[in-house]
Design an enzyme around this catalytic site. Sequence first.
Site, PDB file in Angstrom:
ATOM      1  CG  HIS A 117      78.106 117.766  -4.884  1.00 58.07           C
ATOM      2  ND1 HIS A 117      77.340 117.511  -6.003  1.00 58.07           N
ATOM      3  CD2 HIS A 117      77.358 118.533  -4.067  1.00 58.07           C
ATOM      4  CE1 HIS A 117      76.179 118.116  -5.853  1.00 58.07           C
ATOM      5  NE2 HIS A 117      76.156 118.728  -4.697  1.00 58.07           N
ATOM      6  CG  ASP A 143      75.991 121.343   3.543  1.00 58.29           C
ATOM      7  OD1 ASP A 143      75.200 122.248   3.822  1.00 58.29           O
ATOM      8  OD2 ASP A 143      75.662 120.309   2.939  1.00 58.29           O
TER       9      ASP A 143
HETATM   10  N1  ACO Z   1      84.772 111.947   3.085  1.00 63.47           N
HETATM   11  C1  ACO Z   1      85.515 110.851   2.793  1.00 63.47           C
HETATM   12  N2  ACO Z   1      85.284 110.062   1.732  1.00 63.47           N
HETATM   13  C2  ACO Z   1      84.278 110.413   0.925  1.00 63.47           C
HETATM   14  C3  ACO Z   1      83.470 111.531   1.152  1.00 63.47           C
HETATM   15  C4  ACO Z   1      83.746 112.303   2.287  1.00 63.47           C
HETATM   16  N3  ACO Z   1      83.022 113.387   2.574  1.00 63.47           N
HETATM   17  N4  ACO Z   1      82.560 111.625   0.187  1.00 63.47           N
HETATM   18  C5  ACO Z   1      82.757 110.608  -0.633  1.00 63.47           C
HETATM   19  N5  ACO Z   1      83.795 109.863  -0.186  1.00 63.47           N
HETATM   20  C6  ACO Z   1      84.319 108.663  -0.796  1.00 63.47           C
HETATM   21  C7  ACO Z   1      83.425 107.480  -0.437  1.00 63.47           C
HETATM   22  O1  ACO Z   1      83.806 106.867   0.764  1.00 63.47           O
HETATM   23  C8  ACO Z   1      83.606 106.603  -1.639  1.00 63.47           C
HETATM   24  O2  ACO Z   1      84.855 105.953  -1.533  1.00 63.47           O
HETATM   25  P1  ACO Z   1      85.018 104.432  -2.034  1.00 63.47           P
HETATM   26  O3  ACO Z   1      84.717 104.486  -3.509  1.00 63.47           O
HETATM   27  O4  ACO Z   1      86.416 104.130  -1.698  1.00 63.47           O
HETATM   28  O5  ACO Z   1      83.996 103.637  -1.270  1.00 63.47           O
HETATM   29  C9  ACO Z   1      83.707 107.599  -2.787  1.00 63.47           C
HETATM   30  O6  ACO Z   1      84.238 108.794  -2.203  1.00 63.47           O
HETATM   31  C10 ACO Z   1      82.373 107.886  -3.460  1.00 63.47           C
HETATM   32  O7  ACO Z   1      81.464 108.328  -2.440  1.00 63.47           O
HETATM   33  P2  ACO Z   1      79.919 108.094  -2.462  1.00 63.47           P
HETATM   34  O8  ACO Z   1      79.395 108.221  -1.062  1.00 63.47           O
HETATM   35  O9  ACO Z   1      79.563 106.857  -3.209  1.00 63.47           O
HETATM   36  O10 ACO Z   1      79.462 109.340  -3.335  1.00 63.47           O
HETATM   37  P3  ACO Z   1      77.991 109.810  -3.554  1.00 63.47           P
HETATM   38  O11 ACO Z   1      77.947 110.491  -4.828  1.00 63.47           O
HETATM   39  O12 ACO Z   1      77.042 108.679  -3.328  1.00 63.47           O
HETATM   40  O13 ACO Z   1      77.764 110.805  -2.309  1.00 63.47           O
HETATM   41  C11 ACO Z   1      77.869 112.647  -0.912  1.00 63.47           C
HETATM   42  C12 ACO Z   1      77.877 112.157  -2.373  1.00 63.47           C
HETATM   43  C13 ACO Z   1      76.668 112.069  -0.187  1.00 63.47           C
HETATM   44  C14 ACO Z   1      77.767 114.150  -0.927  1.00 63.47           C
HETATM   45  C15 ACO Z   1      79.181 112.203  -0.237  1.00 63.47           C
HETATM   46  O14 ACO Z   1      80.285 112.809  -0.858  1.00 63.47           O
HETATM   47  C16 ACO Z   1      79.165 112.466   1.247  1.00 63.47           C
HETATM   48  O15 ACO Z   1      78.654 111.661   2.020  1.00 63.47           O
HETATM   49  N6  ACO Z   1      79.725 113.623   1.700  1.00 63.47           N
HETATM   50  C17 ACO Z   1      79.676 113.998   3.091  1.00 63.47           C
HETATM   51  C18 ACO Z   1      78.286 114.537   3.448  1.00 63.47           C
HETATM   52  C19 ACO Z   1      78.047 115.913   2.864  1.00 63.47           C
HETATM   53  O16 ACO Z   1      78.901 116.803   2.929  1.00 63.47           O
HETATM   54  N7  ACO Z   1      76.849 116.084   2.317  1.00 63.47           N
HETATM   55  C20 ACO Z   1      76.433 117.388   1.733  1.00 63.47           C
HETATM   56  C21 ACO Z   1      76.394 117.301   0.240  1.00 63.47           C
HETATM   57  S1  ACO Z   1      75.989 118.865  -0.463  1.00 63.47           S
HETATM   58  C22 ACO Z   1      74.349 119.039  -0.133  1.00 63.47           C
HETATM   59  O17 ACO Z   1      73.587 118.139  -0.133  1.00 63.47           O
HETATM   60  C23 ACO Z   1      73.877 120.303   0.228  1.00 63.47           C
END
Ligand code: ACO
Length: 370
Positions: free
Chosen positions: A256, A307
């Site tokens: 998140h 989710d």
């Molecule tokens: N699985 C594996 N790795 C992850 C995940 C995940 N679900 N989420 C974040 N990471 C990792 C990224 O790969 C990144 O790693 P790195 O620094 O080695 O490249 C690091 O954690 C930071 O991730 P970002 O994507 O930059 O984080 P951001 O704050 O931009 O994104 C988000 C947040 C979009 C929720 C992200 O965690 C994600 O894509 N999760 C999966 C999709 C999801 O569940 N979305 C629902 C969110 S809740 C809602 O909107 C209702």
Amino acid sequence: MTATKGLEGIVATTSSISSIIDGYLTYRGINIDELAEQATFEEVAYLLWFGKLPTQSELDQLLADLSKEAAVPAEMISQLRTYPKDANSMAALRSAVSSLALYDAEANDMSKEANIRKAIRLQAQLPTIVAAFARIRQGLEPVAPKQGVSVAHNFLYMLTGQEPDEVAVKALDTALVLHADHELNASTFAARVTVATLSDIYSGVTSAIGALKGPLHGGANEAVMAMLEEIGSPDQVESYISGKLENKEKIMGFGHRVYKNGDPRAKHLMKMSRELGELTGNLRWYDMSIRIEELVTGQKGLKPNVDFYSASVYTSLEIPRDLFTPIFAISRLSGWTAHILEQYDNNRLIRPRAEYTGPEKAQYIPVSKR
Ligand code: ACO
């Protein structure tokens, strides 16, 4: 000018609707845990719109208004019949809400009273549209909304044509409470940007639905279920998750932008997932989810978001996978419209800047010389 990717950490507005402070989520200052355990979705919608919990008579009036407004124009149902049967249900909802404005005589009335009436009308009509499209695409006739029942009850009734049982209504109602608002999430921001041009409430909600559809936001609940189905059984979880993490692929339903120590909504959905699994005698999805959580948290330190467990909750309620995100929209409509009303109350055009990274001092070359 230096850009912050994804606007991380940028405070873009003031708002008195919901807060995320030190990992705690509140709606109008009330902790989400209290609301999840005690409030109904209609009380929460009232709280978000009007800034206070309703008295019994105010709640009765809201329930009556929601019942009165739940039927959609006949033209809307005719239009839903023309959509391709395999249309993405969020795309169908986005189109339908946009069209709904064409049949609302108040669509362009920008008075506060009219905007509140439209928020209630949209809240009443969204479940009707989602359920009607879900039936039409199966070759079934839409079921007219039932009067005098809650949004959760009505939705399940219109979806199946049968009286839902109390446990299902309660579970869906709690899920609606948990999803109703979430500070400046992507879809709410989209809604606020749209109406800050003084465009109408339907435009704001249409923008929001488009933003919610994506798998990094509301679309993640469907992606979680797709993953659970792909994994198939608890004994396959470990190799599947390890493979994904080794390939640096994201596991849907984890992580998140704001919560780094866990999403306070997830524990409620986890509990519901277990209870519904026990009740239906099918704990497969819950067991798999628990194992996935152990692995992802253990290996990456990432916690489940709202989710993750909602996927197994909705599946236990026998809701088709591609309605998960529309259900999220039904709930978040209350938050979107509360934010739209707040934006109108203290409006200024939202127009940030971009850090330019393109070529400088380039020259125009006539087409004949290129
Ligand atoms: N699985 C594996 N790795 C992850 C995940 C995940 N679900 N989420 C974040 N990471 C990792 C990224 O790969 C990144 O790693 P790195 O620094 O080695 O490249 C690091 O954690 C930071 O991730 P970002 O994507 O930059 O984080 P951001 O704050 O931009 O994104 C988000 C947040 C979009 C929720 C992200 O965690 C994600 O894509 N999760 C999966 C999709 C999801 O569940 N979305 C629902 C969110 S809740 C809602 O909107 C209702």
